[in-house]
Scaffold this motif. Structure first.
Motif, short mmCIF file in Angstrom:
data_model
loop_
_atom_site.label_atom_id
_atom_site.label_comp_id
_atom_site.label_asym_id
_atom_site.label_seq_id
_atom_site.Cartn_x
_atom_site.Cartn_y
_atom_site.Cartn_z
N MET A 128 0.93 -0.99 -0.05
CA MET A 128 -0.04 0.04 -0.20
C MET A 128 0.85 1.30 0.01
O MET A 128 1.61 1.63 1.00
CB MET A 128 -0.69 -0.03 1.38
N TYR A 131 0.52 5.34 -0.75
CA TYR A 131 -0.23 6.71 -1.25
C TYR A 131 0.64 7.62 -1.94
O TYR A 131 1.58 8.22 -1.11
CB TYR A 131 -0.98 7.06 0.01
N ASP A 182 -0.50 10.31 -3.70
CA ASP A 182 -1.55 11.53 -4.21
C ASP A 182 -1.33 12.50 -3.16
O ASP A 182 -2.44 13.04 -2.98
CB ASP A 182 -2.82 10.70 -4.44
N GLY A 223 -1.81 -1.49 -5.49
CA GLY A 223 -1.44 -1.17 -4.11
C GLY A 223 -0.75 0.56 -4.17
O GLY A 223 -0.13 0.92 -3.17
N SER A 229 -1.53 4.52 -5.00
CA SER A 229 -2.73 5.31 -5.14
C SER A 229 -2.20 6.56 -5.77
O SER A 229 -1.52 7.46 -5.35
CB SER A 229 -3.24 5.85 -3.81
N VAL A 230 -2.57 6.71 -6.91
CA VAL A 230 -2.03 8.00 -7.82
C VAL A 230 -3.22 8.84 -8.39
O VAL A 230 -4.50 8.30 -8.36
CB VAL A 230 -1.17 7.59 -8.96
N TRP A 236 -9.40 11.45 5.74
CA TRP A 236 -8.66 12.62 5.54
C TRP A 236 -8.46 12.61 3.90
O TRP A 236 -8.18 13.91 3.39
CB TRP A 236 -7.17 12.18 5.84
N HIS A 263 -8.95 6.19 -5.99
CA HIS A 263 -8.11 5.33 -5.33
C HIS A 263 -8.74 4.88 -4.18
O HIS A 263 -9.64 5.45 -3.64
CB HIS A 263 -6.83 5.87 -5.17
N ARG A 264 -7.91 3.79 -3.30
CA ARG A 264 -8.94 3.33 -2.27
C ARG A 264 -8.93 4.29 -1.11
O ARG A 264 -10.14 4.32 -0.34
CB ARG A 264 -8.04 2.22 -1.73
N GLU A 265 -8.07 5.42 -0.82
CA GLU A 265 -8.23 6.36 0.28
C GLU A 265 -9.05 7.22 -0.21
O GLU A 265 -10.20 7.56 0.77
CB GLU A 265 -6.98 7.01 0.51
#
Lengths: 458, 458
Positions: free
Chosen positions: A1, A3, A5, A311, A313-314, B28, B35-37
């Protein structure tokens, strides 16, 4: 995972969480009240304002806290325009500002004002001479971002501020992407920022208006925040925002070097690992953590989903991923490819191993999307030396894929005519020609959509 | 230590703190991202909207989250007025609305609209017939609070909504003071509220616009919150706001009975314990936790400080405590005494012992302030049957104190002429006459300020 982004919103910094939790006890009451709870809240708010001013490099009474960066921009642009209404109603913005600035410009136009949008070069940077040329006797305000949110290019703010200062025009700097890295240099007049971009909580923006700048807040009156931000102050979040700004600033110099190395590696390796990729944005004058590239023959949303499954996040500025189905105005203004666009923006603390794994995963993800999109091409021979590609009803990146598939069939000197009713084709077919060294002849109206003409040069 | 200022802002409910802390991890990111977040954040936001809609009694897609109750009102009034611009630009408000509604009304007037302010009776309630009389063919919108923020009087919202509905005019209800106690009954069209009034965090307001209500958001465009609230959503705070609304609602019925008993006791005991006190607001149709009274010959700010020193945090609508030096517009519209004003608003969970201790402390606090203010009175005998009191340059409550001190010196049938340049005198001298059963003869212009004439009747 992983992130990647941060340019959309950074995860909450541990210091922000701590400060938020602590100030929930002392910062919930109305700071306008005279009782002890109100006085405690007022003390926290005053201290936060002092600390924010120090980080920005301004006076405390020049700082207003707003509920978001967007609200800071809306209020700042409207107030500065109204403050100089007697001078005129002309507004200057760059073509690559954040949408909240561009929407403020549209609101200005809707109310009878005039807007000049200053063009950018292929790296996404404005030239200060573009602002100099745009200035008019009735210019009320100019706006320029400190750095671009989609491609990371740093703008020549100090030079543009000097051009504006010489003409007596205030400059509003949208510092949303850069304030965590350091103060904005130069003689700007207004500044806006957003806490969740530097690891602060949601719900806090900054609007700084230098003393002496004419400013007339618009909308219903309200006593709070010097009349510049109506509504009950969100003090726990403000305290957390400022605490985390100080914390990220303390780590900024070291972290900038580290992230810059990681993004330099992505900039260098992606074109080696993936065919038909264009890395966009300025290679030198750029944010430490942001790198953006576009992949020919790729659907941005599909690639984003592939990366998410792997996995990562972009974000993407491709038309396919935005709700409005128009390609990113930033990539369009730069004149670069928009299809298969990926923005990688690393938050502070990103591990090198995550970046390496991203570079391992990316080629397969791109190849997978390209394979799925390898649709058959309906070709009609129109004339001995012209091929017609009918891509009507097909969305980006299909028109460019179909163009590429048949291109080998025309002799050098021959042409391909692509029929398309997808907005992105207008941007992406010329970009393909530039990447391939072929000649783009232009666009002609067609019964449906447009016809795009390309001549084979080599 | 007892905090009796819940109407300004309630302490954070434990459920709000818990929910805030938990959603900082998942809420947040940008809910507009794929994406997943982003998806996690979107799920939290969607669930919060469903729960808020259930508590309000509306559809989820009618709810927009704003950064504060004030912003909800500003946006709601401006959007509803713009949505019906073709009907006209007439706005109806009650005279006792929160300042954010009245400031919206002033903004409407500044833009060429017309505003009717509906009067209230001595309890602070409007009469539905007042709204019926105010309606015009060009009325675009009417506004009415669900309950008054200064005196706690509950307004006849359902009746006024019916009057408006019959005329085809939307009604906006500012439910800031009551939403924690229950949904707003009746056929309203728009509703606003503020989370920190019910124990939610700062930074969250609600704007509900019923389907079918014409609404045109003003200001720069923005995609978030159905275009009704620009800027990055503050999801952790939104989640906490809604969680705490559900929590206080679960306790509301029981807690309302308990607080109503406590405020009934204050209403009954204060006039017994303190001389020359007027308890204001409706004795029956009122918020459970709010009670307001005014003390003759007392400076509101001084009394507030005395009570603060004794460990009680209350609020005051006296001119002396506001930064604008004008008396509370609510008390003025009700025609009641504004000097020495104290608003007690008990948060849920207030202990009976704290209320009893307040009743013990109050008489001494009032007596202390009255003693300090017992200044000598410059009296000049102007005519055998008229006394002149020169209170020029003296602030509330001195003019009334000086009036009272000399009053016994004139014979029944004689008059006292009070010279004053304090705005509050215009309100407080007639109020004193009413409380004392003396005759207020009116106001005359004087060289400085005004002369207020009072005839001794008994």
């Amino acid at each position: 995972m992983a992130y990647f982004d941060a340019a959309s919103g950074a995860p909450l910094h541990p210091v922000a969480r701590q400060a938020l939790s602590a100030s929930l006890d002392d910062g919930w009451a109305d700071p306008a009240r005279l009782h002890r709870e109100g006085r405690k809240a007022r003390l926290l708010l005053d201290a936060a304002r002092e600390a924010a001013a120090e980080a920005v490099g301004c006076r405390a009474d020049e700082v207003a806290f707003t509920p978001s960066g967007t609200r800071a921009v809306h209020t700042g642009v409207a107030g500065a325009l109204a403050g100089r209404r007697r001078i005129g109603r002309h507004l200057i913005v760059s073509a690559v500002e954040h949408s909240c600035v561009l929407h403020s410009a549209e609101a200005c136009e809707a109310e009878g004002g005039a807007v000049t949008r200053v063009a950018v070069g292929r790296t996404g940077a404005v030239d200060p001479s573009g602002y100099a040329a745009a200035l008019r006797p009735d210019t009320a305000l100019a706006c320029l971002q400190s750095a671009n949110h989609e491609v990371g290019t740093v703008q020549p703010v100090a030079e543009v501020a000097e051009v504006c200062r010489a003409a007596g025009v205030p400059l509003l700097v949208d510092a949303a992407q850069s304030l965590g890295w350091g103060p904005v240099e130069g003689g700007w007049s207004l500044l806006t920022a957003s806490a969740h971009k530097w690891g602060g909580p949601s719900g806090v923006g900054l609007l700084v208006v230098r003393k002496g700048v004419r400013f007339a807040p618009q909308g219903p009156a309200d006593e709070r925040e010097s009349g510049r931000s109506p509504g009950f102050e969100n003090i726990p979040a403000i305290v957390a925002a400022v605490a985390s700004l100080r914390a990220v600033r303390a780590e900024a110099a070291q972290e900038a070097v580290r992230l810059r190395e990681l993004t330099a590696r992505i900039r260098a390796r992606v074109p080696e690992l993936v065919a038909d990729v264009e890395v966009v944005g300025d290679p030198e004058r750029r944010l430490p953590g942001t790198v953006t590239f576009s992949c020919l023959y790729v659907d941005g949303e599909a690639l984003l989903h592939e990366l998410d499954r792997a996995g990562f996040s972009v974000s993407s500025g491709s038309s396919c991923t935005s709700s409005t189905l128009t390609p990113s105005h930033v990539l369009e203004a730069m004149g670069v490819l928009s299809e298969g666009n990926v923005r990688v923006s690393l938050p502070p603390g990103t591990a090198r191993a995550d970046v390496e794994r991203f570079l391992e995963v990316l080629p397969g993800a791109v190849a997978g999307v390209r394979e799925k999109l390898g649709a058959p091409v309906p070709v009609t021979r129109a004339a001995p030396e012209e091929l017609l590609v009918d891509s009507l009803g097909k969305r980006c990146p299909i028109p460019v894929i179909e163009l590429a598939k048949v291109f080998g069939e025309v002799p050098v000197g021959g042409t391909v005519r692509v029929l398309s009713d997808d907005e992105a084709a207008r941007l992406d077919i010329p970009a393909w020609c530039q990447m391939r060294g072929q000649e783009y002849l232009g666009e002609e109206p067609a019964e449906r959509g447009s016809a795009y003409l390309v001549r084979r040069v080599s």
